[in-house]
Design a protein around this motif. Structure first.
Motif, PDB file in Angstrom:
ATOM      1  N   UNK A 153       0.833  -1.206   0.000  1.00  0.00           N
ATOM      2  CA  UNK A 153       0.000   0.000   0.000  1.00  0.00           C
ATOM      3  C   UNK A 153       0.868   1.256   0.000  1.00  0.00           C
ATOM      4  N   UNK A 154       2.082   1.125   0.538  1.00  0.00           N
ATOM      5  CA  UNK A 154       2.959   2.295   0.646  1.00  0.00           C
ATOM      6  C   UNK A 154       3.733   2.580  -0.643  1.00  0.00           C
ATOM      7  N   UNK A 155       4.034   1.527  -1.408  1.00  0.00           N
ATOM      8  CA  UNK A 155       4.892   1.694  -2.581  1.00  0.00           C
ATOM      9  C   UNK A 155       4.124   1.414  -3.864  1.00  0.00           C
ATOM     10  N   UNK A 156       4.283   2.319  -4.822  1.00  0.00           N
ATOM     11  CA  UNK A 156       3.662   2.121  -6.130  1.00  0.00           C
ATOM     12  C   UNK A 156       4.649   1.386  -7.023  1.00  0.00           C
ATOM     13  N   UNK A 157       4.655   0.074  -6.900  1.00  0.00           N
ATOM     14  CA  UNK A 157       5.583  -0.737  -7.690  1.00  0.00           C
ATOM     15  C   UNK A 157       4.945  -2.082  -7.980  1.00  0.00           C
ATOM     16  N   UNK A 158       5.329  -2.653  -9.124  1.00  0.00           N
ATOM     17  CA  UNK A 158       4.783  -3.945  -9.530  1.00  0.00           C
ATOM     18  C   UNK A 158       5.381  -5.050  -8.661  1.00  0.00           C
ATOM     19  N   UNK A 159       4.539  -5.930  -8.125  1.00  0.00           N
ATOM     20  CA  UNK A 159       5.041  -7.032  -7.302  1.00  0.00           C
ATOM     21  C   UNK A 159       5.177  -8.296  -8.148  1.00  0.00           C
ATOM     22  N   UNK A 160       6.109  -9.169  -7.740  1.00  0.00           N
ATOM     23  CA  UNK A 160       6.374 -10.400  -8.488  1.00  0.00           C
ATOM     24  C   UNK A 160       5.167 -11.334  -8.485  1.00  0.00           C
ATOM     25  N   UNK A 161       4.490 -11.472  -7.335  1.00  0.00           N
ATOM     26  CA  UNK A 161       3.356 -12.388  -7.248  1.00  0.00           C
ATOM     27  C   UNK A 161       2.201 -11.954  -8.140  1.00  0.00           C
ATOM     28  N   UNK A 162       1.904 -10.654  -8.147  1.00  0.00           N
ATOM     29  CA  UNK A 162       0.820 -10.145  -8.990  1.00  0.00           C
ATOM     30  C   UNK A 162       1.175 -10.258 -10.466  1.00  0.00           C
ATOM     31  N   UNK A 163       2.432  -9.949 -10.801  1.00  0.00           N
ATOM     32  CA  UNK A 163       2.859 -10.046 -12.198  1.00  0.00           C
ATOM     33  C   UNK A 163       2.798 -11.489 -12.679  1.00  0.00           C
ATOM     34  N   UNK A 164       3.199 -12.421 -11.819  1.00  0.00           N
ATOM     35  CA  UNK A 164       3.149 -13.842 -12.167  1.00  0.00           C
ATOM     36  C   UNK A 164       1.722 -14.257 -12.547  1.00  0.00           C
ATOM     37  N   UNK A 165       0.742 -13.804 -11.750  1.00  0.00           N
ATOM     38  CA  UNK A 165      -0.664 -14.108 -12.043  1.00  0.00           C
ATOM     39  C   UNK A 165      -1.083 -13.470 -13.371  1.00  0.00           C
ATOM     40  N   UNK A 166      -0.700 -12.190 -13.547  1.00  0.00           N
ATOM     41  CA  UNK A 166      -1.081 -11.455 -14.759  1.00  0.00           C
ATOM     42  C   UNK A 166      -0.507 -12.102 -16.015  1.00  0.00           C
ATOM     43  N   UNK A 167       0.800 -12.416 -15.972  1.00  0.00           N
ATOM     44  CA  UNK A 167       1.468 -12.996 -17.144  1.00  0.00           C
ATOM     45  C   UNK A 167       0.934 -14.393 -17.442  1.00  0.00           C
ATOM     46  N   UNK A 168       0.706 -15.183 -16.396  1.00  0.00           N
ATOM     47  CA  UNK A 168       0.210 -16.555 -16.586  1.00  0.00           C
ATOM     48  C   UNK A 168      -1.148 -16.551 -17.295  1.00  0.00           C
ATOM     49  N   UNK A 169      -1.970 -15.541 -16.969  1.00  0.00           N
ATOM     50  CA  UNK A 169      -3.294 -15.438 -17.591  1.00  0.00           C
ATOM     51  C   UNK A 169      -3.209 -14.843 -18.998  1.00  0.00           C
ATOM     52  N   UNK A 170      -2.325 -13.850 -19.168  1.00  0.00           N
ATOM     53  CA  UNK A 170      -2.225 -13.155 -20.469  1.00  0.00           C
ATOM     54  C   UNK A 170      -1.517 -13.990 -21.527  1.00  0.00           C
ATOM     55  N   UNK A 171      -0.570 -14.824 -21.084  1.00  0.00           N
ATOM     56  CA  UNK A 171       0.235 -15.590 -22.043  1.00  0.00           C
ATOM     57  C   UNK A 171       0.128 -17.091 -21.738  1.00  0.00           C
ATOM     58  N   UNK A 172      -1.014 -17.685 -21.999  1.00  0.00           N
ATOM     59  CA  UNK A 172      -1.226 -19.108 -21.675  1.00  0.00           C
ATOM     60  C   UNK A 172      -0.310 -20.058 -22.444  1.00  0.00           C
ATOM     61  N   UNK A 173       0.273 -19.594 -23.554  1.00  0.00           N
ATOM     62  CA  UNK A 173       1.164 -20.453 -24.343  1.00  0.00           C
ATOM     63  C   UNK A 173       2.530 -20.628 -23.682  1.00  0.00           C
ATOM     64  N   UNK A 174       2.863 -19.709 -22.752  1.00  0.00           N
ATOM     65  CA  UNK A 174       4.187 -19.748 -22.121  1.00  0.00           C
ATOM     66  C   UNK A 174       4.165 -20.493 -20.793  1.00  0.00           C
ATOM     67  N   UNK A 175       5.297 -21.133 -20.504  1.00  0.00           N
ATOM     68  CA  UNK A 175       5.498 -21.750 -19.188  1.00  0.00           C
ATOM     69  C   UNK A 175       6.213 -20.711 -18.323  1.00  0.00           C
ATOM     70  N   UNK A 176       5.513 -20.245 -17.279  1.00  0.00           N
ATOM     71  CA  UNK A 176       6.015 -19.138 -16.456  1.00  0.00           C
ATOM     72  C   UNK A 176       6.361 -19.657 -15.061  1.00  0.00           C
ATOM     73  N   UNK A 177       7.507 -19.212 -14.529  1.00  0.00           N
ATOM     74  CA  UNK A 177       7.927 -19.601 -13.185  1.00  0.00           C
ATOM     75  C   UNK A 177       8.061 -18.375 -12.298  1.00  0.00           C
TER      76      UNK A 177
END
Length: 350
Positions: A153-177
């Motif tokens: 809430x204090x920092x305006x920055x992209x988090x790894x966990x949220x990005x992982x969810x976003x990328x996994x949904x946006x790019x279903x053809x890729x294997x994301x870790x």
């Protein structure tokens, strides 16, 4: 070869650690390899002659200084070899002042090409995601580095966990870790090994991959919120790509607008050079050298007139004058030392 070597880390079992410390104090271990665990009190050497500190920017001044006090019963003053790809400002200033002797390796290994670095605002995120997909589907691998593990809430920055969810949904053809510092070591090692083998094409991670990760087939790195990182760390992260001979590699700095003047300077520097010393010089200019005789590793120095960068050509002459004073005018030299250091602990050799 008849050389006994041991390993001491924070995860070393208590029983094994006790045995290592015992043998070390008796002089039965010739070479000790370890992490921060070596700096702990109680880890004492019989006759320490040389300390080698790799990735120097990851250690504090006091930690490095403590190794000079572990000479053993003969109170030896061990030699110290410091290695780093990006000297932090304080160390660079000490080099300029002549407190350290340097050997510079300023060329890439045979066949390697410099990493091409560019920057884009966060508003172009969708295009960047599409480009990452295109690269990964050609068989190459990519890192996507975030500065946070989870949303804050204090920092305006992209988090790894949220990005992982976003990328996994946006790019279903890729294997994301996903890799970050809260994972257990076995879990991290497993994910990185899958990434190395190609079972994972895109690795979403934090700065935990800054050192010790070698995946030659990874040719693209996206760094989120580079404005939150220093030049040294940005350069270290970029070093995870560009590790395969005769292969082009790219690093994209995905920043959030508006940028501060200093953040803009750091990003421009990353785009202009891959040279660790040039980056360190710019870092010195932006952040200051810290306290040569203390433990601050950056910040403005206690200088009223001189500027170590502007006046660099005078430093060799100044060093010669200082050595002459120390030999022939001892009393005056001691007065000058007292003026600058006073009663503080002198960390200038650390």
């Amino acid at each position: 070869m008849g050389i006994k070597t041991e390993l001491l880390t924070g995860s070393t079992k208590a029983k094994d650690k006790k045995q290592i410390v015992k043998e070390l104090a008796k002089g039965e271990i010739d070479i000790l390899i370890g992490t921060h665990a070596i700096f702990q009190s109680g880890v004492d050497f019989d006759r320490l002659g040389l300390t080698i500190i790799d990735e120097q920017h990851r250690f504090g001044v006091h930690q490095r200084f403590s190794m000079l006090e572990k000479g053993g019963k003969e109170q030896l003053s061990p030699h110290q070899l410091i290695m780093t790809a990006t000297p932090i400002p304080r160390t660079l200033a000490m080099t300029v002042y002549g407190s350290l002797e340097t050997s510079v390796i300023d060329e890439l290994p045979p066949g390697r090409n410099p990493v091409q670095t560019s920057s884009r605002p966060d508003s172009l995120r969708d295009k960047v995601i599409k480009r990452v997909e295109e690269v990964c589907l050609t068989g190459k691998r990519a890192y996507w580095v975030c500065t946070l593990i989870e949303d804050s809430e204090e920092l305006e920055a992209q988090s790894a966990e949220e990005l992982f969810k976003e990328i996994s949904q946006s790019l279903p053809k890729l294997k994301v870790g996903l890799v970050h510092g809260r994972l257990k070591k076995d879990e991290k090692d497993s994910v990185i090994e899958k990434f190395r083998k190609g079972d994972i094409q895109l690795l979403v991670c934090t700065t935990v991959i800054e050192v010790g990760v070698d995946v030659p087939d990874a040719t693209l790195m996206i760094i989120e919120n580079p404005e939150r990182l220093g030049l040294s760390q940005l350069h270290q992260l970029r070093g995870r790509v560009g590790r395969k001979a005769n292969t082009e590699s790219h690093c994209l700095l995905l920043y959030k607008e508006p940028l501060s003047g200093m953040a803009e300077e750091r990003i421009k520097t990353m785009e202009m050079t891959n040279d660790g010393f040039q980056i360190a010089e710019k870092d010195l200019e932006l952040r200051g050298a810290g306290d040569i005789y203390g433990i601050r590793q950056s910040g403005l120095m206690d200088l009223k007139i001189a500027n170590p960068i502007r006046d660099s050509e005078l430093l060799v002459e100044a060093q010669d004058e200082a050595l002459e004073l120390s030999r022939n005018e001892t009393e005056f030299a001691e007065t000058l030392v007292k003026r600058w250091i006073g009663n503080r602990v002198d960390y200038s050799e650390s």
